[in-house]
Motif scaffolding. Structure first.
Motif, short mmCIF file in Angstrom:
data_model
loop_
_atom_site.label_atom_id
_atom_site.label_comp_id
_atom_site.label_asym_id
_atom_site.label_seq_id
_atom_site.Cartn_x
_atom_site.Cartn_y
_atom_site.Cartn_z
N ALA A 26 0.92 -1.19 -0.05
CA ALA A 26 -0.01 -0.02 0.03
C ALA A 26 0.88 1.04 0.04
CB ALA A 26 -1.07 -0.04 1.40
N ALA A 27 1.96 1.33 0.66
CA ALA A 27 2.92 2.51 0.54
C ALA A 27 3.61 2.61 -0.66
CB ALA A 27 4.07 2.10 1.77
N ARG A 28 3.44 1.82 -1.64
CA ARG A 28 4.07 2.27 -2.89
C ARG A 28 2.94 3.24 -3.62
NH1 ARG A 28 4.21 -3.97 -4.93
NH2 ARG A 28 5.73 -4.78 -3.20
N TYR A 29 1.86 3.07 -3.08
CA TYR A 29 0.71 3.92 -3.83
C TYR A 29 0.29 5.16 -2.97
CZ TYR A 29 0.55 0.10 -6.67
OH TYR A 29 0.75 -1.03 -7.50
N TRP A 30 0.34 5.24 -1.64
CA TRP A 30 0.00 6.37 -0.71
C TRP A 30 1.13 6.89 0.09
CZ3 TRP A 30 -4.51 7.21 -3.34
CH2 TRP A 30 -4.98 5.82 -3.70
N SER A 31 1.05 7.86 0.49
CA SER A 31 1.98 8.36 1.77
C SER A 31 1.35 7.72 2.84
CB SER A 31 1.86 9.78 1.73
OG SER A 31 2.88 10.22 3.16
N PHE A 32 1.97 6.70 3.44
CA PHE A 32 1.19 5.56 4.25
C PHE A 32 1.84 5.34 5.46
CE2 PHE A 32 0.47 1.06 5.43
CZ PHE A 32 -1.03 1.05 5.83
N ASP A 33 1.16 5.15 6.59
CA ASP A 33 1.60 4.85 7.71
C ASP A 33 0.74 4.13 8.85
OD1 ASP A 33 0.44 7.19 8.77
OD2 ASP A 33 2.39 7.69 10.19
N VAL A 34 1.27 3.30 9.86
CA VAL A 34 0.25 2.79 10.78
C VAL A 34 0.69 3.29 12.06
CG1 VAL A 34 -0.15 0.62 11.71
CG2 VAL A 34 0.11 0.74 9.11
N ALA A 35 -0.22 3.41 12.92
CA ALA A 35 -0.03 3.72 14.36
C ALA A 35 -0.79 2.54 15.05
CB ALA A 35 -0.54 5.09 14.64
N GLU A 36 -0.23 2.03 15.99
CA GLU A 36 -0.63 1.11 16.80
C GLU A 36 -0.70 1.65 17.97
OE1 GLU A 36 2.24 -2.34 16.25
OE2 GLU A 36 1.18 -2.90 14.50
N VAL A 37 -1.83 1.27 18.67
CA VAL A 37 -2.31 2.14 20.16
C VAL A 37 -2.51 0.87 21.04
CG1 VAL A 37 -2.93 4.21 19.35
CG2 VAL A 37 -4.75 2.40 19.77
N ARG A 38 -2.04 0.84 22.34
CA ARG A 38 -2.18 0.15 23.30
C ARG A 38 -3.41 -0.70 23.54
NH1 ARG A 38 -2.57 0.16 28.59
NH2 ARG A 38 -2.29 2.47 28.66
N GLU A 39 -3.68 -1.76 23.60
CA GLU A 39 -4.85 -2.44 24.07
C GLU A 39 -5.13 -2.30 25.30
OE1 GLU A 39 -6.82 -6.62 22.45
OE2 GLU A 39 -4.83 -6.44 22.34
N GLU A 40 -6.13 -1.85 25.82
CA GLU A 40 -6.49 -1.75 27.25
C GLU A 40 -6.49 -2.92 28.02
OE1 GLU A 40 -6.96 0.47 30.69
OE2 GLU A 40 -6.48 1.06 28.71
N ARG A 41 -6.12 -3.12 29.03
CA ARG A 41 -6.18 -4.40 29.83
C ARG A 41 -7.38 -4.28 30.74
NH1 ARG A 41 -2.49 -8.31 29.05
NH2 ARG A 41 -0.51 -7.58 28.22
N ALA A 42 -8.47 -5.14 30.45
CA ALA A 42 -9.36 -5.16 31.24
C ALA A 42 -9.21 -5.69 32.97
CB ALA A 42 -10.36 -6.07 31.00
N HIS A 43 -9.50 -5.06 33.79
CA HIS A 43 -9.28 -5.30 35.25
C HIS A 43 -10.86 -5.53 35.95
CE1 HIS A 43 -9.24 -1.06 35.34
NE2 HIS A 43 -9.72 -1.24 36.73
#
Length: 158
Positions: A26-43
């Protein structure tokens, strides 16, 4: 124009390589990036809404200024691949700051993220895990790029 995917969590071993492959394509066609955010740990005693809100706060912090937000949901519009390609091309032609596709965690997206979304999109009538949704989205962003350039990858009738 920037295309960002904001996803809760990191892909597991089973899908990580495939996701990385299509995100690279996908990055070949668009100025592309991914941001991963932390999954909330249920308590104990933590509600699903509280989990979605905590993850949602982290998601919204990663949305680029001026970007349109597309929330991936089970109830959103369903587009053809050609429609996605046209949408991305139109944003680019308008000089848009870009778009952020948002994928929630295991229990979905919080109300604040859904309010911020310009639109909601569903990838399938089937329920997908958030990791599988990320793979499908990455492949579709790659496909949208090939459609925009008239390349032979896309052989669909639409």
């Amino acid at each position: 124009m920037k295309v960002r995917v904001i996803a809760v969590g990191r892909p597991g071993r089973l899908l990580a390589e495939s996701i990385a492959e299509y995100e690279t394509r996908a990055a070949r066609y668009w100025s592309f990036d991914v941001a991963e955010v932390r999954e909330e740990r249920a308590h104990k005693g933590m509600s699903d809404d509280a989990i979605r809100d905590a993850e949602g706060e982290r998601i919204l912090q990663r949305v680029p200024a001026g970007a349109e937000v597309i929330a991936l949901t089970r109830t959103g519009e369903q587009w053809l691949s050609t429609r996605l390609s046209q949408y991305l091309q139109q944003l680019g032609a308008q000089g848009s700051a870009g778009v952020a596709f948002v994928i929630g965690g295991a229990i979905g997206l919080g109300a604040d993220v859904l309010k911020r979304a310009t639109r909601q999109l569903r990838l399938s009538d089937l329920t997908l895990t958030h990791e599988l949704a990320r793979l499908v989205l990455a492949e579709q962003l790659y496909r949208a790029g090939t459609i925009a350039r008239g390349e032979p990858y896309h052989k669909g009738a639409e």
